[in-house]
Write a protein that holds these residues in place. Sequence first.
Motif, PDB file in Angstrom:
ATOM      1  N   SER A 133       0.840  -1.200   0.000  1.00  0.00           N
ATOM      2  CA  SER A 133       0.000   0.000   0.000  1.00  0.00           C
ATOM      3  C   SER A 133       0.877   1.252   0.000  1.00  0.00           C
ATOM      4  O   SER A 133       0.723   2.125  -0.856  1.00  0.00           O
ATOM      5  N   VAL A 134       1.804   1.342   0.935  1.00  0.00           N
ATOM      6  CA  VAL A 134       2.817   2.416   0.907  1.00  0.00           C
ATOM      7  C   VAL A 134       4.057   1.840   0.221  1.00  0.00           C
ATOM      8  O   VAL A 134       4.754   1.009   0.783  1.00  0.00           O
ATOM      9  N   THR A 135       4.279   2.244  -1.019  1.00  0.00           N
ATOM     10  CA  THR A 135       5.344   1.673  -1.843  1.00  0.00           C
ATOM     11  C   THR A 135       6.536   2.629  -1.887  1.00  0.00           C
ATOM     12  O   THR A 135       6.351   3.843  -1.944  1.00  0.00           O
ATOM     13  N   PRO A 136       7.757   2.086  -1.842  1.00  0.00           N
ATOM     14  CA  PRO A 136       8.932   2.974  -1.815  1.00  0.00           C
ATOM     15  C   PRO A 136       9.077   3.800  -3.098  1.00  0.00           C
ATOM     16  O   PRO A 136       8.795   3.320  -4.191  1.00  0.00           O
ATOM     17  N   GLU A 137       9.510   5.015  -2.908  1.00  0.00           N
ATOM     18  CA  GLU A 137       9.747   5.935  -4.026  1.00  0.00           C
ATOM     19  C   GLU A 137      10.877   5.384  -4.914  1.00  0.00           C
ATOM     20  O   GLU A 137      10.790   5.418  -6.137  1.00  0.00           O
ATOM     21  N   SER A 138      11.928   4.881  -4.279  1.00  0.00           N
ATOM     22  CA  SER A 138      13.020   4.247  -5.034  1.00  0.00           C
ATOM     23  C   SER A 138      13.518   3.059  -4.202  1.00  0.00           C
ATOM     24  O   SER A 138      13.165   2.923  -3.034  1.00  0.00           O
ATOM     25  N   TRP A 139      14.356   2.217  -4.819  1.00  0.00           N
ATOM     26  CA  TRP A 139      14.843   1.026  -4.099  1.00  0.00           C
ATOM     27  C   TRP A 139      15.696   1.413  -2.901  1.00  0.00           C
ATOM     28  O   TRP A 139      15.887   0.623  -1.992  1.00  0.00           O
ATOM     29  N   ARG A 140      16.252   2.620  -2.920  1.00  0.00           N
ATOM     30  CA  ARG A 140      17.025   3.092  -1.771  1.00  0.00           C
ATOM     31  C   ARG A 140      16.146   3.159  -0.516  1.00  0.00           C
ATOM     32  O   ARG A 140      16.651   3.114   0.591  1.00  0.00           O
ATOM     33  N   ASP A 141      14.846   3.304  -0.711  1.00  0.00           N
ATOM     34  CA  ASP A 141      13.920   3.428   0.424  1.00  0.00           C
ATOM     35  C   ASP A 141      13.395   2.070   0.902  1.00  0.00           C
ATOM     36  O   ASP A 141      12.418   1.998   1.645  1.00  0.00           O
ATOM     37  N   MET A 142      14.049   1.024   0.456  1.00  0.00           N
ATOM     38  CA  MET A 142      13.596  -0.337   0.748  1.00  0.00           C
ATOM     39  C   MET A 142      13.434  -0.609   2.243  1.00  0.00           C
ATOM     40  O   MET A 142      12.605  -1.437   2.645  1.00  0.00           O
ATOM     41  N   TRP A 143      14.199   0.073   3.080  1.00  0.00           N
ATOM     42  CA  TRP A 143      14.068  -0.190   4.526  1.00  0.00           C
ATOM     43  C   TRP A 143      12.673   0.172   5.022  1.00  0.00           C
ATOM     44  O   TRP A 143      12.212  -0.382   6.026  1.00  0.00           O
ATOM     45  N   LEU A 144      11.982   1.083   4.292  1.00  0.00           N
ATOM     46  CA  LEU A 144      10.598   1.410   4.670  1.00  0.00           C
ATOM     47  C   LEU A 144       9.691   0.194   4.476  1.00  0.00           C
ATOM     48  O   LEU A 144       8.619   0.110   5.077  1.00  0.00           O
ATOM     49  N   ASN A 145      10.096  -0.734   3.615  1.00  0.00           N
ATOM     50  CA  ASN A 145       9.398  -2.021   3.512  1.00  0.00           C
ATOM     51  C   ASN A 145       9.911  -2.981   4.583  1.00  0.00           C
ATOM     52  O   ASN A 145       9.169  -3.460   5.427  1.00  0.00           O
ATOM     53  N   GLU A 146      11.207  -3.277   4.462  1.00  0.00           N
ATOM     54  CA  GLU A 146      11.752  -4.431   5.204  1.00  0.00           C
ATOM     55  C   GLU A 146      12.018  -4.136   6.677  1.00  0.00           C
ATOM     56  O   GLU A 146      11.909  -5.028   7.515  1.00  0.00           O
ATOM     57  N   GLY A 147      12.368  -2.888   6.987  1.00  0.00           N
ATOM     58  CA  GLY A 147      12.532  -2.544   8.398  1.00  0.00           C
ATOM     59  C   GLY A 147      11.201  -2.647   9.122  1.00  0.00           C
ATOM     60  O   GLY A 147      11.118  -3.189  10.230  1.00  0.00           O
ATOM     61  N   PHE A 148      10.138  -2.179   8.475  1.00  0.00           N
ATOM     62  CA  PHE A 148       8.805  -2.225   9.092  1.00  0.00           C
ATOM     63  C   PHE A 148       8.305  -3.662   9.264  1.00  0.00           C
ATOM     64  O   PHE A 148       7.711  -4.008  10.280  1.00  0.00           O
ATOM     65  N   THR A 149       8.533  -4.494   8.269  1.00  0.00           N
ATOM     66  CA  THR A 149       8.001  -5.858   8.366  1.00  0.00           C
ATOM     67  C   THR A 149       8.859  -6.728   9.285  1.00  0.00           C
ATOM     68  O   THR A 149       8.347  -7.660   9.907  1.00  0.00           O
ATOM     69  N   THR A 150      10.159  -6.407   9.380  1.00  0.00           N
ATOM     70  CA  THR A 150      10.977  -7.094  10.382  1.00  0.00           C
ATOM     71  C   THR A 150      10.502  -6.665  11.770  1.00  0.00           C
ATOM     72  O   THR A 150      10.375  -7.496  12.678  1.00  0.00           O
ATOM     73  N   TYR A 151      10.177  -5.381  11.915  1.00  0.00           N
ATOM     74  CA  TYR A 151       9.658  -4.924  13.208  1.00  0.00           C
ATOM     75  C   TYR A 151       8.293  -5.571  13.506  1.00  0.00           C
ATOM     76  O   TYR A 151       7.979  -5.864  14.659  1.00  0.00           O
ATOM     77  N   ALA A 152       7.520  -5.808  12.464  1.00  0.00           N
ATOM     78  CA  ALA A 152       6.236  -6.506  12.647  1.00  0.00           C
ATOM     79  C   ALA A 152       6.468  -7.894  13.244  1.00  0.00           C
ATOM     80  O   ALA A 152       5.712  -8.351  14.105  1.00  0.00           O
ATOM     81  N   GLU A 153       7.541  -8.571  12.810  1.00  0.00           N
ATOM     82  CA  GLU A 153       7.876  -9.881  13.408  1.00  0.00           C
ATOM     83  C   GLU A 153       8.167  -9.721  14.897  1.00  0.00           C
ATOM     84  O   GLU A 153       7.719 -10.522  15.718  1.00  0.00           O
ATOM     85  N   TRP A 154       8.927  -8.680  15.242  1.00  0.00           N
ATOM     86  CA  TRP A 154       9.250  -8.445  16.662  1.00  0.00           C
ATOM     87  C   TRP A 154       7.972  -8.186  17.462  1.00  0.00           C
ATOM     88  O   TRP A 154       7.818  -8.685  18.569  1.00  0.00           O
ATOM     89  N   LEU A 155       7.083  -7.401  16.867  1.00  0.00           N
ATOM     90  CA  LEU A 155       5.836  -7.055  17.564  1.00  0.00           C
ATOM     91  C   LEU A 155       4.949  -8.277  17.757  1.00  0.00           C
ATOM     92  O   LEU A 155       4.313  -8.445  18.789  1.00  0.00           O
ATOM     93  N   TRP A 156       4.890  -9.093  16.716  1.00  0.00           N
ATOM     94  CA  TRP A 156       4.089 -10.314  16.817  1.00  0.00           C
ATOM     95  C   TRP A 156       4.590 -11.167  17.988  1.00  0.00           C
ATOM     96  O   TRP A 156       3.812 -11.644  18.817  1.00  0.00           O
ATOM     97  N   ARG A 157       5.918 -11.338  18.052  1.00  0.00           N
ATOM     98  CA  ARG A 157       6.501 -12.111  19.164  1.00  0.00           C
ATOM     99  C   ARG A 157       6.158 -11.463  20.504  1.00  0.00           C
ATOM    100  O   ARG A 157       5.742 -12.139  21.439  1.00  0.00           O
TER     101      ARG A 157
END
Length: 282
Positions: free
Chosen positions: A142-166
């Motif tokens: 839904s919120v897509t990165p402007e460029s691949w340099r912004d990839m942490w906005l994808n992967e940092g958030f979803t890795t944090y989602a794993e932490w939150l789930w735990r």
Amino acid sequence: MTVPRGLRAVSNGELRNVTTAKGGRTAFSWHSAEPMASYLATLAIGRYGITRSTARDGLPVYTAVDPAEKDASRAVLARIPEILRWAERRFGPYPFSSTGAIVDRAAEVGYALETQTRPVFPGAPGMTLLVHELAHQWYGDSVTPESWRDMWLNEGFTTYAEWLWREDHGGESAQESFDALYENGEKTYKDLWAFPPAKPADAANISGDPVYQRGAMVLHKIRQAVGDDRFFAILRGWATEHRHGNADTAEFTAYVEEQAPGEDFDGIWEDWLYGEGKPERP
Ligand SMILES: [Zn+2]
């Protein structure tokens, strides 16, 4: 998609129509109501077992599973509605008109992908991976990165989602996940301190360890600075503000600063987001 009879074509969104022509070919018509980045479009053709169910408010759940992965997938896929309920509490309303998963038998692929509404897995996923790919529906799809340099906005958030789930399910807290990474992270993620999350070394590194793990650490640093209430409001607000749009790192840091006026984030941005090497203080 038109395929030989007996095969199924599975894609993003909702299956609108299936017709079999005289020649023995079957046409599958899929519809996606929401905007979609091109890298999130998928098409899978095979002999899948299909399961249809619903999540909250009748949201359609459509899963397609290779028969060889059926037994190993059943229990984990049945938890999609529960994961979405949890994620909506944490991240805000689910941004699409349907959900589900595609589980293939393709171990040689070696990774899963957060294809829109229907992530693809190369074999039966574990719970953590399923949570990660479903969290991408908010952060990445839904919120897509402007460029691949912004990839942490994808992967940092979803890795944090794993932490939150735990954290929310009786496992280690996000603080413990952060501490373990800070102390010993390079044993598991050897490139952890190789480059900053918001400045991948080059194009080959946009999926590197810092983008995922240090990206999540950046979010935890923000949480430490602003406290839980404001932090979760930021997670939800960011997804709402840029729903079905593109966003970059500068927009994110500006958004955080706007949500917590008076708070000084310069140290977090300099050390954790853009800084080379391991930050001195956890
Ligand atoms: Zn991911």
